[in-house]
Design a protein around this motif. Structure first.
Motif, PDB file in Angstrom:
ATOM      1  N   ASN A 147       0.820  -1.163  -0.186  1.00  0.00           N
ATOM      2  CA  ASN A 147      -0.064   0.108  -0.168  1.00  0.00           C
ATOM      3  C   ASN A 147       0.911   1.413   0.192  1.00  0.00           C
ATOM      4  N   LEU A 148       0.195   2.294  -0.748  1.00  0.00           N
ATOM      5  CA  LEU A 148       0.835   3.533  -0.511  1.00  0.00           C
ATOM      6  C   LEU A 148       0.588   4.175   0.899  1.00  0.00           C
ATOM      7  N   PRO A 149       1.289   5.262   1.314  1.00  0.00           N
ATOM      8  CA  PRO A 149       1.049   5.727   2.561  1.00  0.00           C
ATOM      9  C   PRO A 149      -0.220   6.672   2.445  1.00  0.00           C
ATOM     10  N   SER A 150      -0.834   7.105   3.375  1.00  0.00           N
ATOM     11  CA  SER A 150      -1.881   8.076   3.681  1.00  0.00           C
ATOM     12  C   SER A 150      -3.057   7.982   2.502  1.00  0.00           C
ATOM     13  N   ILE A 151      -3.326   6.648   2.143  1.00  0.00           N
ATOM     14  CA  ILE A 151      -4.662   6.403   1.345  1.00  0.00           C
ATOM     15  C   ILE A 151      -5.807   6.540   2.589  1.00  0.00           C
ATOM     16  N   PRO A 152      -6.890   7.457   2.398  1.00  0.00           N
ATOM     17  CA  PRO A 152      -7.966   7.389   3.435  1.00  0.00           C
ATOM     18  C   PRO A 152      -8.559   6.111   3.310  1.00  0.00           C
ATOM     19  N   GLY A 153      -8.642   5.524   4.643  1.00  0.00           N
ATOM     20  CA  GLY A 153      -9.306   4.394   4.790  1.00  0.00           C
ATOM     21  C   GLY A 153      -8.538   3.094   4.721  1.00  0.00           C
ATOM     22  N   ILE A 154      -7.206   3.248   4.145  1.00  0.00           N
ATOM     23  CA  ILE A 154      -6.370   1.994   3.701  1.00  0.00           C
ATOM     24  C   ILE A 154      -5.136   2.130   4.437  1.00  0.00           C
ATOM     25  N   SER A 155      -4.437   3.290   4.824  1.00  0.00           N
ATOM     26  CA  SER A 155      -2.983   3.087   4.826  1.00  0.00           C
ATOM     27  C   SER A 155      -2.655   4.503   6.005  1.00  0.00           C
ATOM     28  N   ALA A 156      -1.885   4.275   6.739  1.00  0.00           N
ATOM     29  CA  ALA A 156      -1.473   5.237   7.711  1.00  0.00           C
ATOM     30  C   ALA A 156      -0.547   6.341   7.083  1.00  0.00           C
ATOM     31  N   PRO A 157      -0.356   7.434   7.468  1.00  0.00           N
ATOM     32  CA  PRO A 157       0.602   8.446   6.959  1.00  0.00           C
ATOM     33  C   PRO A 157       2.076   7.683   7.255  1.00  0.00           C
ATOM     34  N   ALA A 158       2.731   8.022   6.205  1.00  0.00           N
ATOM     35  CA  ALA A 158       4.225   7.794   6.077  1.00  0.00           C
ATOM     36  C   ALA A 158       4.966   8.302   7.329  1.00  0.00           C
ATOM     37  N   PHE A 159       5.707   7.518   8.024  1.00  0.00           N
ATOM     38  CA  PHE A 159       6.499   8.061   9.210  1.00  0.00           C
ATOM     39  C   PHE A 159       7.269   9.258   8.741  1.00  0.00           C
TER      40      PHE A 159
END
Ligand SMILES: [Cu+2]
Length: 215
Positions: A197-209
């Motif tokens: 997953n790419l970061p920061s996808i709403p509902g899918i992944s958390a923001p990047a560190f």
């Protein structure tokens, strides 16, 4: 970049005449878009094709714009189209409500397709402002800047088609208008098994560190 066919099969004489009457307006509007867009555009790509006339592969009408469409040219490793996929995606501020901290949104944030699929996106804008459905990472020998791009100004819709290559990959989809991606208009297209997953996808992944590059 070569285009084996001139893709104007769906353009009728009436459309051409209407476009002829309207083209000056459209060009003026586009110039205004560019003037508004360029300083705010992020550094990931330089839009030089836009300045250079889009390599001849831009379709534009009063509803919006399709850039770098490809309906029939197969990527190198594809022997044939594996399947035709139709995606209907809506854009608007109302789609942000389920995702705290966002202001804009797509109604879906992930799509899947097989390698070598031909994907037609019907992009519907529910806002009065301009939104885009822009995908990155496509093969640059076929898609300038690795990009395919739909854009709709106001409450209208537009459709366009592209073909993905044979590799398993997760493609970034976003709206490139200033702050729209950062405020929620970010999604991904997973081809085959994808590549995480790419970061920061709403509902899918958390923001990047912190410190990690945000796409
Ligand atoms: Cu937008």
């Amino acid at each position: 970049m070569q285009h084996k066919k001139i893709r104007q099969g769906s353009v009728t004489v009436g459309t051409v005449m209407a476009l002829g009457l309207q083209i000056a307006d459209v060009q003026a509007e586009q110039a205004a878009f560019k003037a508004e867009e360029m300083p705010a555009s992020h550094s990931g790509h330089d839009h030089k094709m836009m300045e250079g006339g889009c390599g001849g592969n831009m379709r534009m009408d009063m509803d919006g714009m399709v850039m770098y469409e490809n309906k029939d040219e197969l990527p190198k490793e594809c022997e044939e189209i594996s399947e035709d996929v139709n995606i209907e995606v809506r854009a608007g501020v109302k789609y942000s409500k389920d995702y705290p901290g966002t202001v804009f949104g797509f109604d879906q944030h992930q799509w899947t397709a097989k390698p070598c699929s031909r994907i037609t996106v019907n992009f519907i804008n529910d806002d009065d402002i301009r939104h885009q459905w822009m995908i990155h990472g496509l093969p640059r020998y076929m898609y300038p800047e690795g990009m395919f791009h739909l854009e709709v100004n106001g409450k209208k819709s537009i459709s366009g088609t592209f073909i993905v290559p044979s590799s398993h990959y997760t493609y970034l989809v976003h709206c490139d208008i200033a702050q729209h991606m950062e405020k929620g208009m970010k999604a991904q297209l997973v081809v085959g098994e994808g590549r995480g997953n790419l970061p920061s996808i709403p509902g899918i992944s958390a923001p990047a560190f912190r410190g990690q590059q945000v796409q």
